[in-house]
Write a protein that holds these residues in place. Sequence first.
Motif, PDB file in Angstrom:
ATOM      1  N   ALA B 110     -30.216  42.435 -12.101  1.00  0.00           N
ATOM      2  CA  ALA B 110     -29.444  42.877 -10.949  1.00  0.00           C
ATOM      3  C   ALA B 110     -27.971  43.078 -11.297  1.00  0.00           C
ATOM      4  N   ASP B 111     -27.427  42.160 -12.096  1.00  0.00           N
ATOM      5  CA  ASP B 111     -25.998  42.196 -12.375  1.00  0.00           C
ATOM      6  C   ASP B 111     -25.577  43.538 -12.978  1.00  0.00           C
ATOM      7  N   GLY B 112     -26.279  43.950 -14.015  1.00  0.00           N
ATOM      8  CA  GLY B 112     -25.939  45.199 -14.684  1.00  0.00           C
ATOM      9  C   GLY B 112     -26.201  46.406 -13.800  1.00  0.00           C
ATOM     10  N   ARG B 113     -27.317  46.374 -13.064  1.00  0.00           N
ATOM     11  CA  ARG B 113     -27.654  47.505 -12.205  1.00  0.00           C
ATOM     12  C   ARG B 113     -26.605  47.710 -11.112  1.00  0.00           C
ATOM     13  N   VAL B 114     -26.150  46.594 -10.518  1.00  0.00           N
ATOM     14  CA  VAL B 114     -25.155  46.696  -9.455  1.00  0.00           C
ATOM     15  C   VAL B 114     -23.869  47.301 -10.010  1.00  0.00           C
ATOM     16  N   ALA B 115     -23.445  46.791 -11.165  1.00  0.00           N
ATOM     17  CA  ALA B 115     -22.217  47.315 -11.771  1.00  0.00           C
ATOM     18  C   ALA B 115     -22.364  48.808 -12.066  1.00  0.00           C
ATOM     19  N   ALA B 116     -23.520  49.192 -12.600  1.00  0.00           N
ATOM     20  CA  ALA B 116     -23.720  50.591 -12.980  1.00  0.00           C
ATOM     21  C   ALA B 116     -23.702  51.507 -11.757  1.00  0.00           C
ATOM     22  N   VAL B 117     -24.409  51.085 -10.691  1.00  0.00           N
ATOM     23  CA  VAL B 117     -24.502  51.969  -9.534  1.00  0.00           C
ATOM     24  C   VAL B 117     -23.158  52.051  -8.805  1.00  0.00           C
ATOM     25  N   LEU B 118     -22.404  50.945  -8.808  1.00  0.00           N
ATOM     26  CA  LEU B 118     -21.070  50.972  -8.194  1.00  0.00           C
ATOM     27  C   LEU B 118     -20.192  51.970  -8.928  1.00  0.00           C
ATOM     28  N   ASP B 119     -20.306  51.943 -10.245  1.00  0.00           N
ATOM     29  CA  ASP B 119     -19.544  52.849 -11.071  1.00  0.00           C
ATOM     30  C   ASP B 119     -19.920  54.297 -10.763  1.00  0.00           C
ATOM     31  N   GLN B 120     -21.218  54.531 -10.627  1.00  0.00           N
ATOM     32  CA  GLN B 120     -21.711  55.889 -10.395  1.00  0.00           C
ATOM     33  C   GLN B 120     -21.211  56.483  -9.088  1.00  0.00           C
ATOM     34  N   VAL B 121     -21.111  55.661  -8.046  1.00  0.00           N
ATOM     35  CA  VAL B 121     -20.666  56.204  -6.763  1.00  0.00           C
ATOM     36  C   VAL B 121     -19.149  56.138  -6.632  1.00  0.00           C
ATOM     37  N   GLY B 122     -18.470  55.734  -7.707  1.00  0.00           N
ATOM     38  CA  GLY B 122     -17.018  55.767  -7.685  1.00  0.00           C
ATOM     39  C   GLY B 122     -16.379  54.573  -7.011  1.00  0.00           C
ATOM     40  N   LEU B 123     -17.133  53.462  -6.900  1.00  0.00           N
ATOM     41  CA  LEU B 123     -16.535  52.212  -6.431  1.00  0.00           C
ATOM     42  C   LEU B 123     -16.463  51.307  -7.651  1.00  0.00           C
ATOM     43  N   GLY B 124     -15.277  50.833  -7.994  1.00  0.00           N
ATOM     44  CA  GLY B 124     -15.162  49.993  -9.185  1.00  0.00           C
ATOM     45  C   GLY B 124     -15.654  48.584  -8.916  1.00  0.00           C
ATOM     46  N   GLY B 125     -15.598  47.759  -9.959  1.00  0.00           N
ATOM     47  CA  GLY B 125     -16.013  46.367  -9.822  1.00  0.00           C
ATOM     48  C   GLY B 125     -15.154  45.576  -8.857  1.00  0.00           C
ATOM     49  N   ALA B 126     -13.937  46.076  -8.566  1.00  0.00           N
ATOM     50  CA  ALA B 126     -13.046  45.348  -7.667  1.00  0.00           C
ATOM     51  C   ALA B 126     -13.626  45.241  -6.260  1.00  0.00           C
ATOM     52  N   PHE B 127     -14.555  46.142  -5.941  1.00  0.00           N
ATOM     53  CA  PHE B 127     -15.103  46.139  -4.582  1.00  0.00           C
ATOM     54  C   PHE B 127     -16.310  45.219  -4.441  1.00  0.00           C
ATOM     55  N   ARG B 128     -16.742  44.660  -5.551  1.00  0.00           N
ATOM     56  CA  ARG B 128     -18.057  44.041  -5.581  1.00  0.00           C
ATOM     57  C   ARG B 128     -18.221  42.891  -4.582  1.00  0.00           C
ATOM     58  N   TYR B 129     -17.199  42.105  -4.381  1.00  0.00           N
ATOM     59  CA  TYR B 129     -17.348  40.953  -3.493  1.00  0.00           C
ATOM     60  C   TYR B 129     -16.582  41.148  -2.195  1.00  0.00           C
ATOM     61  N   ARG B 130     -16.422  42.385  -1.790  1.00  0.00           N
ATOM     62  CA  ARG B 130     -15.773  42.628  -0.505  1.00  0.00           C
ATOM     63  C   ARG B 130     -16.795  42.722   0.602  1.00  0.00           C
ATOM     64  N   TYR B 131     -16.326  42.465   1.813  1.00  0.00           N
ATOM     65  CA  TYR B 131     -17.167  42.669   2.989  1.00  0.00           C
ATOM     66  C   TYR B 131     -16.936  44.080   3.515  1.00  0.00           C
ATOM     67  N   PRO B 132     -17.903  44.629   4.257  1.00  0.00           N
ATOM     68  CA  PRO B 132     -17.742  46.007   4.742  1.00  0.00           C
ATOM     69  C   PRO B 132     -16.447  46.219   5.513  1.00  0.00           C
ATOM     70  N   HIS B 133     -15.994  45.182   6.279  1.00  0.00           N
ATOM     71  CA  HIS B 133     -14.781  45.420   7.064  1.00  0.00           C
ATOM     72  C   HIS B 133     -13.545  45.538   6.192  1.00  0.00           C
ATOM     73  N   GLN B 134     -13.692  45.249   4.898  1.00  0.00           N
ATOM     74  CA  GLN B 134     -12.564  45.428   3.984  1.00  0.00           C
ATOM     75  C   GLN B 134     -12.627  46.782   3.274  1.00  0.00           C
ATOM     76  N   LEU B 135     -13.549  47.651   3.711  1.00  0.00           N
ATOM     77  CA  LEU B 135     -13.697  48.960   3.075  1.00  0.00           C
ATOM     78  C   LEU B 135     -13.364  50.069   4.071  1.00  0.00           C
ATOM     79  N   SER B 136     -12.934  51.206   3.549  1.00  0.00           N
ATOM     80  CA  SER B 136     -12.680  52.365   4.412  1.00  0.00           C
ATOM     81  C   SER B 136     -14.002  53.082   4.688  1.00  0.00           C
ATOM     82  N   GLY B 137     -13.958  54.049   5.593  1.00  0.00           N
ATOM     83  CA  GLY B 137     -15.178  54.775   5.946  1.00  0.00           C
ATOM     84  C   GLY B 137     -15.835  55.431   4.747  1.00  0.00           C
ATOM     85  N   GLY B 138     -15.023  56.099   3.913  1.00  0.00           N
ATOM     86  CA  GLY B 138     -15.563  56.771   2.743  1.00  0.00           C
ATOM     87  C   GLY B 138     -16.156  55.776   1.744  1.00  0.00           C
ATOM     88  N   GLN B 139     -15.458  54.647   1.570  1.00  0.00           N
ATOM     89  CA  GLN B 139     -15.969  53.620   0.650  1.00  0.00           C
ATOM     90  C   GLN B 139     -17.269  53.033   1.166  1.00  0.00           C
TER      91      GLN B 139
END
Lengths: 311, 253
Positions: B110-139
């Motif tokens: 799971a760890d590697g897959r999550v990192a890879a897919v986040l990268d693919q959709v243009g969300l870096g690792g910095a977003f990994r432990y955020r809650y949805p309310h800490q993200l913008s609509g596009g994110q």
Amino acid sequence: MSGETHPLGNVTRAPGLRAWLTAEVTASPRQASLQRLYYGWRRLRNNPTAMAALVALACLVAVAILAPLIAPEGYDEQNLAGRLLPPSGAHWFGTDDLGRDILARLAWGARITLMIATLVAAIVAPIGLLVGTAAGYFGGWVDAVLMRVNDVFLSFPSLILALGFVAALGPGIRNAIIAISLTAWPPIARLARAETLTIRNADYIAAVRIQGASASRIIARHIVPMCLPSVIVRITLNMAGIILTAAGLGFLGLGAQPPMPEWGAMLSAGRGHLTGAWWLSAVPGAAILITSLAFNLLGDGLRDVLDPRSE
Amino acid sequence: MIAVRDLRVSFAAATVVDGVSFHVPPEEMFGLVGESGCGKSTVLRVLCGLNPAWSGQIVIGGKAMSPVRDRAFFKDVQMVFQDPYGSLHPRHTVNTALTEPLAIHGIGGADGRVAAVLDQVGLGGAFRYRYPHQLSGGQRQRLAIARALILEPKVLLLDEPTSALDVSVQAEILNLLTDLRRQRNLTCILVSHDLAVIAHMCDRIGVMQHGRIVEELTADQLNENAARHPYTIELLAASRGYDRALGERLADE
């Protein structure tokens, strides 16, 4: 965290900890959840009445834990020469009709009250959540059966129902806890069901359904976390009622049995001396009042903090 | 890859989808366009198994579909919802949202897959432990796309994936979808009320009105104004922007 090896570790660590807790970028699941707790705590801290209630309850817990220090002689040390003494330096809250120190009994009795409150909460929360979320999520006949059973329990006043159960099961603390739990779960189940109904058709539930999740997984991991805040608030608010019911059962002689220093039973024992020795009933009465009030105020404060719509 | 024949869906008294048939070859993007309430989202919900009350014939990947799907089906067919504010669990972090589908299907690493897919959709690792309310609509919508893609599906259903977003963010998400579709050879169905989005993204387009596909045409035909059905022509005119004369003419009808 920086500054752990600094000679003034605590001084430099506090801002470091705060920065870690308020960091824009969270680096681990633990930090993310602790950050959540921290922001909740900051909101609660801004609510003076809730904080007063929290302090009062913390004192109560401290008294219960420290009972052997406050009253090393135990709650049942009789002194027939010193019966019905008014409050004084030696006996802060006076003595009762068997010469037992009321402060000692109050402190040991705090253990009983807290035990009843926590055990009832520990029984009622899972049952209420399980029944309510299952009824709300599955709907149909599951909902109908569970909610009609719920209605049967709800249709009796809780003290009357508890009285009936204790009369059937026999008096005693254990049976009082069972009886109170049986009367306290239906409102929790109702609440959990109502919350479930509002979110069961949400897109994020649909999203996990089309990931192939089983119903039990959806309920346990996706629905329960959404119901939990309001259930916690409701249980905290109900705690006052639970304590009053426990005291009421004790008062009627159906809860804790003598010589246990249950507050309701103490109140009942003081009834005969109301005119001559008011402190016998006033002191446990005040303890019940303050504890119930504190739980109520804390519940109100928690509602403001935990309301998911406040984010 | 996807074949739908004579699909009918009714809610209570109303018939929402009234005999829809279409066919999507592998790796093609098929667009369904129409006004709100025309039944296009219902078609998607039926396809992904969220709505079990339908009649007709659905074949996905060579297999005829029954109303209740097994778990393996969901590994192949995923959906992105319209509203990224409603489709993400408010109490789950990005990491939890992405590991959940892997846990359901018992997929390791799971760890590697999550990192890879986040990268693919243009969300870096910095977003990994955020809650949805800490993200913008596009994110949020990027996260929803990542969640749909982490199971590596063959079919991706898109239910108005950009209509809840700002215009500038819309373009980013559409470009992301175009790229991902090419990289992963996805077969897609895109539902939208926005003809411009559909024309930009899709190979072929079905125009829906009152629960029926009234016209099916290719993107080229659409661009050459080869539409024949009056409703398609109306939609085309409306998509060119607000036109007072058209507005008045439609109001008179």
